[in-house]
Design a protein around this motif. Sequence first.
Motif, PDB file in Angstrom:
ATOM      1  N   LYS A   2       0.982  -1.081   0.035  1.00  0.00           N
ATOM      2  CA  LYS A   2      -0.036   0.016  -0.008  1.00  0.00           C
ATOM      3  C   LYS A   2       1.015   1.234  -0.027  1.00  0.00           C
ATOM      4  O   LYS A   2       1.991   1.252   0.717  1.00  0.00           O
ATOM      5  CB  LYS A   2      -0.884  -0.208   1.404  1.00  0.00           C
ATOM      6  CG  LYS A   2      -1.801   0.905   1.336  1.00  0.00           C
ATOM      7  CD  LYS A   2      -2.768   0.693   2.557  1.00  0.00           C
ATOM      8  CE  LYS A   2      -2.262   0.746   3.816  1.00  0.00           C
ATOM      9  NZ  LYS A   2      -3.402   0.796   4.860  1.00  0.00           N
ATOM     10  N   TYR A  64      -7.740   3.378  -8.079  1.00  0.00           N
ATOM     11  CA  TYR A  64      -6.945   2.447  -7.490  1.00  0.00           C
ATOM     12  C   TYR A  64      -6.303   1.439  -8.537  1.00  0.00           C
ATOM     13  O   TYR A  64      -6.866   1.168  -9.442  1.00  0.00           O
ATOM     14  CB  TYR A  64      -7.241   1.465  -6.220  1.00  0.00           C
ATOM     15  CG  TYR A  64      -8.530   1.009  -6.421  1.00  0.00           C
ATOM     16  CD1 TYR A  64      -8.145  -0.391  -6.892  1.00  0.00           C
ATOM     17  CD2 TYR A  64      -9.822   1.472  -6.182  1.00  0.00           C
ATOM     18  CE1 TYR A  64      -9.640  -1.082  -7.100  1.00  0.00           C
ATOM     19  CE2 TYR A  64     -10.826   0.726  -6.763  1.00  0.00           C
ATOM     20  CZ  TYR A  64     -10.694  -0.597  -6.987  1.00  0.00           C
ATOM     21  OH  TYR A  64     -11.807  -1.487  -7.212  1.00  0.00           O
ATOM     22  N   ILE A  66      -4.458  -2.555  -8.380  1.00  0.00           N
ATOM     23  CA  ILE A  66      -4.022  -3.782  -7.481  1.00  0.00           C
ATOM     24  C   ILE A  66      -3.037  -4.574  -7.976  1.00  0.00           C
ATOM     25  O   ILE A  66      -3.606  -5.145  -9.238  1.00  0.00           O
ATOM     26  CB  ILE A  66      -5.272  -4.218  -6.870  1.00  0.00           C
ATOM     27  CG1 ILE A  66      -6.137  -3.362  -6.042  1.00  0.00           C
ATOM     28  CG2 ILE A  66      -4.813  -5.506  -6.036  1.00  0.00           C
ATOM     29  CD1 ILE A  66      -7.491  -3.853  -5.481  1.00  0.00           C
ATOM     30  N   ILE A  82      -8.968  -9.639  -1.067  1.00  0.00           N
ATOM     31  CA  ILE A  82      -9.001  -8.332  -1.711  1.00  0.00           C
ATOM     32  C   ILE A  82     -10.580  -7.886  -2.118  1.00  0.00           C
ATOM     33  O   ILE A  82     -10.951  -6.982  -1.918  1.00  0.00           O
ATOM     34  CB  ILE A  82      -8.152  -7.997  -2.637  1.00  0.00           C
ATOM     35  CG1 ILE A  82      -7.941  -6.297  -2.848  1.00  0.00           C
ATOM     36  CG2 ILE A  82      -8.683  -8.568  -4.215  1.00  0.00           C
ATOM     37  CD1 ILE A  82      -7.279  -5.665  -1.889  1.00  0.00           C
ATOM     38  N   ASP A  86     -12.808  -2.969   1.789  1.00  0.00           N
ATOM     39  CA  ASP A  86     -13.633  -1.685   1.384  1.00  0.00           C
ATOM     40  C   ASP A  86     -12.611  -0.609   1.073  1.00  0.00           C
ATOM     41  O   ASP A  86     -11.843  -0.226   2.031  1.00  0.00           O
ATOM     42  CB  ASP A  86     -14.419  -1.415   2.675  1.00  0.00           C
ATOM     43  CG  ASP A  86     -15.166   0.057   2.230  1.00  0.00           C
ATOM     44  OD1 ASP A  86     -14.571   1.028   1.684  1.00  0.00           O
ATOM     45  OD2 ASP A  86     -16.331   0.125   2.872  1.00  0.00           O
ATOM     46  N   ILE A  87     -12.236  -0.338  -0.203  1.00  0.00           N
ATOM     47  CA  ILE A  87     -11.059   0.420  -0.648  1.00  0.00           C
ATOM     48  C   ILE A  87     -11.339   1.710  -0.153  1.00  0.00           C
ATOM     49  O   ILE A  87     -10.286   2.323   0.516  1.00  0.00           O
ATOM     50  CB  ILE A  87     -11.121   0.592  -2.217  1.00  0.00           C
ATOM     51  CG1 ILE A  87     -10.883  -0.830  -2.914  1.00  0.00           C
ATOM     52  CG2 ILE A  87     -10.033   1.726  -2.808  1.00  0.00           C
ATOM     53  CD1 ILE A  87      -9.638  -1.194  -2.549  1.00  0.00           C
TER      54      ILE A  87
END
Length: 101
Positions: A2, A64, A66, A82, A86-87
């Motif tokens: 992250k 985003y 990933i 994933i 909750d992004i």
Amino acid sequence: MKTQFDPDYGETKFPEFYYVEVADRNRIPVIIDWKNDEEDKVSTTLPSIGKAYENVDGSNAIEYAIFFVGNRKQIELYSKKINKVDIVEMMNSTIKDATSK
């Protein structure tokens, strides 16, 4: 992984991942289909790119990408996990943590 930093895209326009230090011999390969990859080979997947909205009206969008880095079993496990994240909540908590220091 992250991060709050802008991605550093290589010549392929995807971020590059390395073991220990940045050197060609340490580059982790990007694969298209991890399900057909060797069992114990460490690879990076192509990105899943999306946009999550903080508000129902579509405001405060968070874009985003990933990437998964690992062997086939690790990528399979974390690609399932994933989906439960909750992004927006994760990003808000990251920003909150960064500003409280």
